[in-house]
Design a protein around this motif. Structure first.
Motif, PDB file in Angstrom:
ATOM      1  N   GLY A 163       0.816  -1.204   0.000  1.00  0.00           N
ATOM      2  CA  GLY A 163       0.000   0.000   0.000  1.00  0.00           C
ATOM      3  C   GLY A 163       0.850   1.254   0.000  1.00  0.00           C
ATOM      4  N   VAL A 164       0.219   2.367   0.358  1.00  0.00           N
ATOM      5  CA  VAL A 164       0.900   3.672   0.412  1.00  0.00           C
ATOM      6  C   VAL A 164       0.774   4.226   1.826  1.00  0.00           C
ATOM      7  N   PRO A 165       1.880   4.571   2.486  1.00  0.00           N
ATOM      8  CA  PRO A 165       1.799   5.142   3.837  1.00  0.00           C
ATOM      9  C   PRO A 165       0.998   6.439   3.859  1.00  0.00           C
ATOM     10  N   SER A 166       0.340   6.695   4.979  1.00  0.00           N
ATOM     11  CA  SER A 166      -0.377   7.958   5.132  1.00  0.00           C
ATOM     12  C   SER A 166       0.585   9.108   5.374  1.00  0.00           C
ATOM     13  N   LEU A 167       1.652   8.836   6.122  1.00  0.00           N
ATOM     14  CA  LEU A 167       2.626   9.859   6.495  1.00  0.00           C
ATOM     15  C   LEU A 167       4.026   9.292   6.318  1.00  0.00           C
ATOM     16  N   VAL A 168       4.923  10.100   5.771  1.00  0.00           N
ATOM     17  CA  VAL A 168       6.307   9.683   5.540  1.00  0.00           C
ATOM     18  C   VAL A 168       7.246  10.718   6.157  1.00  0.00           C
ATOM     19  N   VAL A 169       8.344  10.240   6.753  1.00  0.00           N
ATOM     20  CA  VAL A 169       9.353  11.110   7.362  1.00  0.00           C
ATOM     21  C   VAL A 169      10.702  10.840   6.707  1.00  0.00           C
ATOM     22  N   GLU A 170      11.406  11.885   6.319  1.00  0.00           N
ATOM     23  CA  GLU A 170      12.784  11.791   5.839  1.00  0.00           C
ATOM     24  C   GLU A 170      13.645  12.777   6.617  1.00  0.00           C
ATOM     25  N   VAL A 171      14.826  12.327   7.051  1.00  0.00           N
ATOM     26  CA  VAL A 171      15.780  13.190   7.746  1.00  0.00           C
ATOM     27  C   VAL A 171      16.855  13.614   6.750  1.00  0.00           C
ATOM     28  N   LEU A 172      17.051  14.909   6.588  1.00  0.00           N
ATOM     29  CA  LEU A 172      17.992  15.426   5.602  1.00  0.00           C
ATOM     30  C   LEU A 172      19.442  15.241   6.033  1.00  0.00           C
ATOM     31  N   SER A 173      20.303  15.078   5.046  1.00  0.00           N
ATOM     32  CA  SER A 173      21.746  15.225   5.216  1.00  0.00           C
ATOM     33  C   SER A 173      22.226  16.046   4.022  1.00  0.00           C
ATOM     34  N   LYS A 174      23.471  16.462   4.055  1.00  0.00           N
ATOM     35  CA  LYS A 174      23.980  17.280   2.954  1.00  0.00           C
ATOM     36  C   LYS A 174      23.918  16.532   1.629  1.00  0.00           C
ATOM     37  N   SER A 175      24.111  15.227   1.676  1.00  0.00           N
ATOM     38  CA  SER A 175      24.138  14.450   0.437  1.00  0.00           C
ATOM     39  C   SER A 175      22.761  13.981  -0.002  1.00  0.00           C
ATOM     40  N   THR A 176      21.762  14.011   0.891  1.00  0.00           N
ATOM     41  CA  THR A 176      20.416  13.576   0.500  1.00  0.00           C
ATOM     42  C   THR A 176      19.468  14.742   0.275  1.00  0.00           C
ATOM     43  N   ARG A 177      19.920  15.942   0.538  1.00  0.00           N
ATOM     44  CA  ARG A 177      19.031  17.107   0.531  1.00  0.00           C
ATOM     45  C   ARG A 177      18.239  17.235  -0.768  1.00  0.00           C
ATOM     46  N   ARG A 178      18.927  17.178  -1.903  1.00  0.00           N
ATOM     47  CA  ARG A 178      18.230  17.372  -3.174  1.00  0.00           C
ATOM     48  C   ARG A 178      17.215  16.261  -3.427  1.00  0.00           C
ATOM     49  N   LYS A 179      17.595  15.014  -3.124  1.00  0.00           N
ATOM     50  CA  LYS A 179      16.673  13.900  -3.328  1.00  0.00           C
ATOM     51  C   LYS A 179      15.433  14.045  -2.458  1.00  0.00           C
ATOM     52  N   ASP A 180      15.629  14.382  -1.186  1.00  0.00           N
ATOM     53  CA  ASP A 180      14.502  14.453  -0.261  1.00  0.00           C
ATOM     54  C   ASP A 180      13.607  15.661  -0.530  1.00  0.00           C
ATOM     55  N   LEU A 181      14.219  16.797  -0.858  1.00  0.00           N
ATOM     56  CA  LEU A 181      13.455  18.034  -1.038  1.00  0.00           C
ATOM     57  C   LEU A 181      12.786  18.133  -2.401  1.00  0.00           C
ATOM     58  N   ILE A 182      13.331  17.460  -3.402  1.00  0.00           N
ATOM     59  CA  ILE A 182      12.795  17.599  -4.753  1.00  0.00           C
ATOM     60  C   ILE A 182      12.244  16.275  -5.273  1.00  0.00           C
ATOM     61  N   GLN A 183      13.126  15.298  -5.464  1.00  0.00           N
ATOM     62  CA  GLN A 183      12.710  14.074  -6.129  1.00  0.00           C
ATOM     63  C   GLN A 183      11.742  13.254  -5.276  1.00  0.00           C
ATOM     64  N   LYS A 184      12.079  13.059  -3.997  1.00  0.00           N
ATOM     65  CA  LYS A 184      11.187  12.277  -3.150  1.00  0.00           C
ATOM     66  C   LYS A 184       9.905  13.044  -2.829  1.00  0.00           C
ATOM     67  N   LEU A 185       9.997  14.349  -2.644  1.00  0.00           N
ATOM     68  CA  LEU A 185       8.791  15.134  -2.404  1.00  0.00           C
ATOM     69  C   LEU A 185       7.810  14.949  -3.552  1.00  0.00           C
ATOM     70  N   ASP A 186       8.304  15.052  -4.769  1.00  0.00           N
ATOM     71  CA  ASP A 186       7.431  14.893  -5.937  1.00  0.00           C
ATOM     72  C   ASP A 186       6.890  13.466  -6.032  1.00  0.00           C
ATOM     73  N   LEU A 187       7.729  12.472  -5.719  1.00  0.00           N
ATOM     74  CA  LEU A 187       7.295  11.076  -5.762  1.00  0.00           C
ATOM     75  C   LEU A 187       6.181  10.826  -4.750  1.00  0.00           C
ATOM     76  N   TYR A 188       6.384  11.254  -3.508  1.00  0.00           N
ATOM     77  CA  TYR A 188       5.367  11.043  -2.480  1.00  0.00           C
ATOM     78  C   TYR A 188       4.080  11.793  -2.828  1.00  0.00           C
ATOM     79  N   MET A 189       4.218  13.023  -3.305  1.00  0.00           N
ATOM     80  CA  MET A 189       3.054  13.823  -3.670  1.00  0.00           C
ATOM     81  C   MET A 189       2.257  13.172  -4.790  1.00  0.00           C
TER      82      MET A 189
END
Length: 246
Positions: A163-189
């Motif tokens: 299924g699809v989680p109702s809520l997702v949490v990601e913790v940023l690091s310098k190397s994951t920032r772009r993935k979490d803020l852009i690519q994963k945000l768009d994927l989850y949305m």
């Protein structure tokens, strides 16, 4: 194009689309602090996966090439490493830092207590989540933490959640920032997640996005002596100073 950080937060979906056409500079208090650009595919000399993963950063690195879903599944079977597969590209996950683990541990304690006696279950990584933009476009991610409210209904015969989680949490690091803020945000949305918590240990901030109809309908950032408040779970909150106690 130049915009300020407040404008970006309030209209992220709009500027995410515009970034595919032009570079967007983000400012805070009149100072340029970041830029939003389209991700360009890296050319490769052949169609085979490399024998070894060459890490570009200590916490989150990529092969630098596209791969089929079948190639990704084969790699997972043959390796003991942790991987994600997002929009046709493979990423290697490495060990998180101490601040990351403390933030997740504190949040999990809060979430675990809050959801006791409900049909929602907090889960932490490593735990594969399969997300589909289309029936053919499959991504496999391992969010740092998630809230699943249909676990029993969406378990397959092999005990994997589909299924699809109702809520997702990601913790940023310098190397994951772009993935979490852009690519994963768009994927989850785009794939049905209702709420996305972005935890930033560097700034000691939590930003929460509410998704509706495949778009951002609301967002809020919490810091200092505030408590992060969920949009979809009434009463769910997390004190910022507790999450970032180191």
């Amino acid at each position: 194009m130049i915009i300020n950080s407040t404008e970006l937060q309030n209209n992220f979906g709009k500027y995410l689309m515009l970034a595919a056409q032009e570079e967007i500079i983000i400012t805070r208090n009149g100072t340029e602090i970041a830029k939003l650009t389209a991700i360009k595919e890296t050319s490769v000399k052949n169609n085979t996966l490399p024998d070894k993963v060459h890490e570009k950063a200590p916490e989150y690195s990529t092969y630098g090439k596209k791969a089929t879903y079948e190639e990704f599944l084969q790699l997972k079977q043959e390796s003991d490493e942790r991987f994600e597969y997002i929009d046709g590209e493979i990423y290697l996950l490495a060990s998180p830092r101490t601040a990351h683990q403390i933030a997740i541990t504190e949040l999990f304690g809060i979430f675990y207590n809050f959801f006791q006696g409900t049909n929602c279950t907090p889960m932490i990584s490593p735990y594969d989540i399969e997300l589909r933009r289309t029936p053919e476009n499959i991504s496999i991610v391992q969010p740092d933490m998630m809230i699943i409210c249909d676990l029993e209904e969406k378990l397959n015969e092999d005990d994997y959640y589909k299924g699809v989680p109702s809520l997702v949490v990601e913790v940023l690091s310098k190397s994951t920032r772009r993935k979490d803020l852009i690519q994963k945000l768009d994927l989850y949305m785009s794939c049905g997640v209702n709420e996305y918590w972005i935890v930033n240990p560097d700034n000691k901030e939590i930003t929460i996005y509410l998704f509706e109809d495949n778009n951002i309908s609301d967002n809020a950032t919490f810091k200092n002596n505030e408590a992060a408040q969920s949009f979809i779970f009434d009463g769910l909150s997390a004190e910022i100073q507790r999450i970032f106690r180191v």
